[in-house]
Design a protein around this motif. Structure first.
Motif, PDB file in Angstrom:
ATOM      1  N   LEU A   1      23.010 -18.102   5.746  1.00 18.16           N
ATOM      2  CA  LEU A   1      23.235 -16.790   6.340  1.00 18.16           C
ATOM      3  C   LEU A   1      23.525 -16.971   7.820  1.00 18.16           C
ATOM      4  CD1 LEU A   1      20.387 -14.793   4.519  1.00 18.16           C
ATOM      5  CD2 LEU A   1      22.837 -14.880   3.933  1.00 18.16           C
ATOM      6  N   GLU A   2      24.602 -16.354   8.299  1.00 20.90           N
ATOM      7  CA  GLU A   2      24.964 -16.407   9.713  1.00 20.90           C
ATOM      8  C   GLU A   2      24.607 -15.074  10.359  1.00 20.90           C
ATOM      9  OE1 GLU A   2      28.877 -17.741  10.695  1.00 20.90           O
ATOM     10  OE2 GLU A   2      28.792 -19.481   9.352  1.00 20.90           O
ATOM     11  N   ILE A   3      23.754 -15.147  11.357  1.00 21.39           N
ATOM     12  CA  ILE A   3      23.305 -13.943  12.059  1.00 21.39           C
ATOM     13  C   ILE A   3      23.629 -14.152  13.528  1.00 21.39           C
ATOM     14  CG2 ILE A   3      21.316 -12.439  12.492  1.00 21.39           C
ATOM     15  CD1 ILE A   3      19.976 -13.793  10.045  1.00 21.39           C
ATOM     16  N   THR A   4      24.261 -13.174  14.168  1.00 18.89           N
ATOM     17  CA  THR A   4      24.666 -13.409  15.553  1.00 18.89           C
ATOM     18  C   THR A   4      23.452 -13.427  16.480  1.00 18.89           C
ATOM     19  OG1 THR A   4      25.003 -11.090  16.109  1.00 18.89           O
ATOM     20  CG2 THR A   4      26.909 -12.278  15.235  1.00 18.89           C
ATOM     21  N   GLU A   5      23.622 -14.146  17.563  1.00 24.46           N
ATOM     22  CA  GLU A   5      22.559 -14.283  18.547  1.00 24.46           C
ATOM     23  C   GLU A   5      22.112 -12.914  19.053  1.00 24.46           C
ATOM     24  OE1 GLU A   5      23.810 -16.180  22.140  1.00 24.46           O
ATOM     25  OE2 GLU A   5      21.771 -16.723  22.710  1.00 24.46           O
ATOM     26  N   THR A   6      23.080 -12.022  19.290  1.00 29.27           N
ATOM     27  CA  THR A   6      22.756 -10.687  19.795  1.00 29.27           C
ATOM     28  C   THR A   6      21.819  -9.959  18.829  1.00 29.27           C
ATOM     29  OG1 THR A   6      25.033 -10.714  20.560  1.00 29.27           O
ATOM     30  CG2 THR A   6      23.837  -8.654  20.823  1.00 29.27           C
TER      31      THR A   6
ATOM     32  N   MET B   1      18.249 -11.518  18.711  1.00 29.25           N
ATOM     33  CA  MET B   1      17.428 -11.285  19.900  1.00 29.25           C
ATOM     34  C   MET B   1      17.095  -9.809  20.131  1.00 29.25           C
ATOM     35  SD  MET B   1      16.615 -14.166  21.139  1.00 29.25           S
ATOM     36  CE  MET B   1      17.065 -15.816  20.580  1.00 29.25           C
ATOM     37  N   GLN B   2      17.707  -8.903  19.328  1.00 30.83           N
ATOM     38  CA  GLN B   2      17.490  -7.477  19.528  1.00 30.83           C
ATOM     39  C   GLN B   2      16.028  -7.087  19.355  1.00 30.83           C
ATOM     40  OE1 GLN B   2      20.266  -5.473  16.939  1.00 30.83           O
ATOM     41  NE2 GLN B   2      21.716  -5.296  18.641  1.00 30.83           N
ATOM     42  N   ASN B   3      15.435  -7.647  18.322  1.00 28.01           N
ATOM     43  CA  ASN B   3      14.046  -7.318  18.016  1.00 28.01           C
ATOM     44  C   ASN B   3      13.360  -8.602  17.545  1.00 28.01           C
ATOM     45  OD1 ASN B   3      11.632  -6.334  17.110  1.00 28.01           O
ATOM     46  ND2 ASN B   3      12.510  -4.649  15.935  1.00 28.01           N
ATOM     47  N   PRO B   4      13.033  -9.471  18.510  1.00 25.03           N
ATOM     48  CA  PRO B   4      12.579 -10.825  18.172  1.00 25.03           C
ATOM     49  C   PRO B   4      11.368 -10.865  17.232  1.00 25.03           C
ATOM     50  CG  PRO B   4      12.955 -10.607  20.522  1.00 25.03           C
ATOM     51  CD  PRO B   4      13.087  -9.246  19.954  1.00 25.03           C
TER      52      PRO B   4
ATOM     53  N   ASP C   1      27.813 -17.190  16.969  1.00 21.35           N
ATOM     54  CA  ASP C   1      28.298 -16.814  18.308  1.00 21.35           C
ATOM     55  C   ASP C   1      27.270 -17.196  19.373  1.00 21.35           C
ATOM     56  OD1 ASP C   1      30.380 -15.763  16.880  1.00 21.35           O
ATOM     57  OD2 ASP C   1      29.824 -13.680  17.150  1.00 21.35           O
ATOM     58  N   PHE C   2      26.637 -18.340  19.175  1.00 18.27           N
ATOM     59  CA  PHE C   2      25.565 -18.730  20.084  1.00 18.27           C
ATOM     60  C   PHE C   2      26.120 -18.987  21.489  1.00 18.27           C
ATOM     61  CE2 PHE C   2      22.452 -21.427  22.138  1.00 18.27           C
ATOM     62  CZ  PHE C   2      21.296 -20.706  21.879  1.00 18.27           C
ATOM     63  N   GLY C   3      25.397 -18.465  22.477  1.00 21.56           N
ATOM     64  CA  GLY C   3      25.820 -18.619  23.869  1.00 21.56           C
ATOM     65  C   GLY C   3      26.353 -17.318  24.448  1.00 21.56           C
ATOM     66  N   THR C   4      26.695 -16.369  23.580  1.00 25.51           N
ATOM     67  CA  THR C   4      27.250 -15.108  24.081  1.00 25.51           C
ATOM     68  C   THR C   4      26.171 -14.030  24.221  1.00 25.51           C
ATOM     69  OG1 THR C   4      27.784 -14.339  21.857  1.00 25.51           O
ATOM     70  CG2 THR C   4      29.499 -15.520  23.030  1.00 25.51           C
TER      71      THR C   4
ATOM     72  N   LEU D   1      22.556 -23.902  15.305  1.00 28.08           N
ATOM     73  CA  LEU D   1      23.152 -23.074  16.354  1.00 28.08           C
ATOM     74  C   LEU D   1      24.666 -23.187  16.200  1.00 28.08           C
ATOM     75  CD1 LEU D   1      21.060 -24.165  19.490  1.00 28.08           C
ATOM     76  CD2 LEU D   1      20.622 -22.246  17.911  1.00 28.08           C
ATOM     77  N   LYS D   2      25.312 -22.040  16.112  1.00 26.66           N
ATOM     78  CA  LYS D   2      26.766 -22.057  15.979  1.00 26.66           C
ATOM     79  C   LYS D   2      27.371 -21.623  17.304  1.00 26.66           C
ATOM     80  CE  LYS D   2      30.300 -20.979  12.667  1.00 26.66           C
ATOM     81  NZ  LYS D   2      30.691 -20.197  11.493  1.00 26.66           N
ATOM     82  N   MET D   3      27.858 -22.604  18.039  1.00 24.87           N
ATOM     83  CA  MET D   3      28.369 -22.385  19.389  1.00 24.87           C
ATOM     84  C   MET D   3      29.617 -21.512  19.352  1.00 24.87           C
ATOM     85  SD  MET D   3      29.429 -25.240  22.240  1.00 24.87           S
ATOM     86  CE  MET D   3      29.144 -26.472  21.042  1.00 24.87           C
ATOM     87  N   ASP D   4      29.651 -20.480  20.175  1.00 19.71           N
ATOM     88  CA  ASP D   4      30.773 -19.545  20.150  1.00 19.71           C
ATOM     89  C   ASP D   4      32.082 -20.212  20.563  1.00 19.71           C
ATOM     90  OD1 ASP D   4      31.479 -16.682  19.715  1.00 19.71           O
ATOM     91  OD2 ASP D   4      32.297 -16.944  21.741  1.00 19.71           O
ATOM     92  N   LYS D   5      33.170 -19.733  19.961  1.00 18.89           N
ATOM     93  CA  LYS D   5      34.455 -20.364  20.231  1.00 18.89           C
ATOM     94  C   LYS D   5      34.948 -20.147  21.655  1.00 18.89           C
ATOM     95  CE  LYS D   5      37.223 -16.854  17.765  1.00 18.89           C
ATOM     96  NZ  LYS D   5      36.233 -16.206  16.889  1.00 18.89           N
ATOM     97  N   SER D   6      34.388 -19.168  22.368  1.00 22.27           N
ATOM     98  CA  SER D   6      34.826 -18.957  23.744  1.00 22.27           C
ATOM     99  C   SER D   6      34.490 -20.173  24.639  1.00 22.27           C
ATOM    100  CB  SER D   6      34.197 -17.690  24.319  1.00 22.27           C
ATOM    101  OG  SER D   6      32.797 -17.755  24.263  1.00 22.27           O
ATOM    102  N   PHE D   7      33.429 -20.897  24.300  1.00 24.93           N
ATOM    103  CA  PHE D   7      33.092 -22.110  25.076  1.00 24.93           C
ATOM    104  C   PHE D   7      33.886 -23.314  24.597  1.00 24.93           C
ATOM    105  CE2 PHE D   7      29.039 -19.733  24.634  1.00 24.93           C
ATOM    106  CZ  PHE D   7      29.090 -19.158  25.891  1.00 24.93           C
TER     107      PHE D   7
END
Ligand code: C2E
Ligand code: MG
Ligand code: MG
Ligand code: MG
Length: 286
Positions: free
Chosen positions: A149-154, A157-160, A181-184, A200-206
């Protein structure tokens, strides 16, 4: 807004209902019908181990196969699906379809890999979310170790406090968890260490600028080394060039995914891709 009568009413209504609201109305109804008619599809994009060159997983990415508009990308309908609540039935369909497809690949003797499913925060908030996952696995017969399961970092972290408990339960079921999208987002490291996650799935922007030895390279290096310290594997998404690949090998990133290896492709092409992977493809990741 419609205050006239007869013909006049329609004119009035049209001018007050802005184009945006009209478009949303059309899209929402279209999505409802598409769910009923089976007009959503899953494409799959492989993840590649950088040491062995082997494919480790297939990420399922949803598409809408629209009769008039052709294939529609998720960025054009997921936000509206979230606003309207349609993400719940759509997300469940994606989960079940991905599990069923993966089980079929296994039963046909094609390959035995994880299938990765993207989740919306709205799905996680459902009281019966764990039950939905359990049912998808039970009904399709897929072993939980072959579900990721892929869950975005945002979202994570919304409700840790809530996420810690949820991820513990998913982890106990034997499911692989990745932070997408880790790092965003805004990860607090103190929270990160409490989460039962594998990757950790590093976001493609980096990933984009890693070959240029600037800030992207510094961030990517930091994420990879943090993953190693926390005993998490790190995957880089959006790898498009040999230069990026070179950098990621050098910094000992564990896995990669991107157009350099394959675009997201329909299931028939996945079979062709897997059969066509000879010594050449394997060799270049070594
Ligand atoms: P994501 O999960 O971070 O997926 C990565 C996106 O990057 C995908 O776009 C993929 O096609 C694209 N991509 C892959 N390799 C490359 C590359 O080398 N270069 C570039 N420029 N892009 C690459 P896609 O399929 O349009 O999906 C966009 C987003 O929509 C996904 O981002 C995910 O957040 C969401 N999404 C897709 N399917 C689902 C789903 O079933 N459920 C939910 N909730 N969200 C989904
Ligand atoms: Mg993803
Ligand atoms: Mg991602
Ligand atoms: Mg992304």
């Amino acid at each position: 807004a419609a205050k006239g009568v007869g013909n006049n009413m329609f004119r009035c209504y049209d001018s007050y209902m802005d184009e945006n609201a009209h478009r949303r109305f059309v899209m929402e109804n279209g999505m409802r019908r598409a769910l009923e008619n089976g007009d959503f599809l899953l494409y799959y994009q492989p993840k590649v181990n950088l040491v062995t060159g082997e494919i480790t997983a297939m990420e399922a990415l949803v598409r809408w196969d629209h009769a008039e508009l052709g294939i529609i990308a998720p960025s054009d309908f997921i936000p509206l699906a979230e606003e309207t609540g349609l993400i719940i039935p759509l997300g469940e369909w994606v989960l079940r379809q991905a599990c069923a497809q993966n089980k079929w690949w296994q039963d046909q003797g094609h390959f035995r890999l994880r299938v990765a499913v993207n989740l919306s925060g709205y799905q996680l908030q459902q009281a019966e979310f764990l039950e939905v996952v359990r049912r998808a696995l039970a009904d399709t017969g897929l072993d939980p170790q072959y579900l990721e399961l892929e869950i975005t970092e945002t979202v994570v972290m919304q409700n840790p406090d809530f996420t810690v408990r949820l991820l513990d339960q998913l982890c106990e079921m034997g499911i692989h968890i990745s932070i997408d999208d880790f790092g965003t987002g805004y990860s607090s490291l103190s929270h990160l260490k409490r989460f039962s996650v594998n990757t950790l799935k590093m976001d493609k922007s980096f990933v984009k600028g890693v070959a240029e030895n600037g800030p992207d390279a510094a961030i990517a290096t930091a994420i990879i080394s943090m993953g190693r310290s926390l005993n998490l594997s790190v995957i880089a998404e959006g790898v498009e060039t040999e230069g990026q690949l070179e950098f990621l090998k050098k910094t000992e990133c564990d896995e990669v995914q991107g157009f350099l290896f394959s675009k997201p492709i329909p299931p028939e092409e996945v079979l062709r891709f897997m059969k066509g992977r000879g010594a050449h493809d394997k060799g270049r990741a070594e």
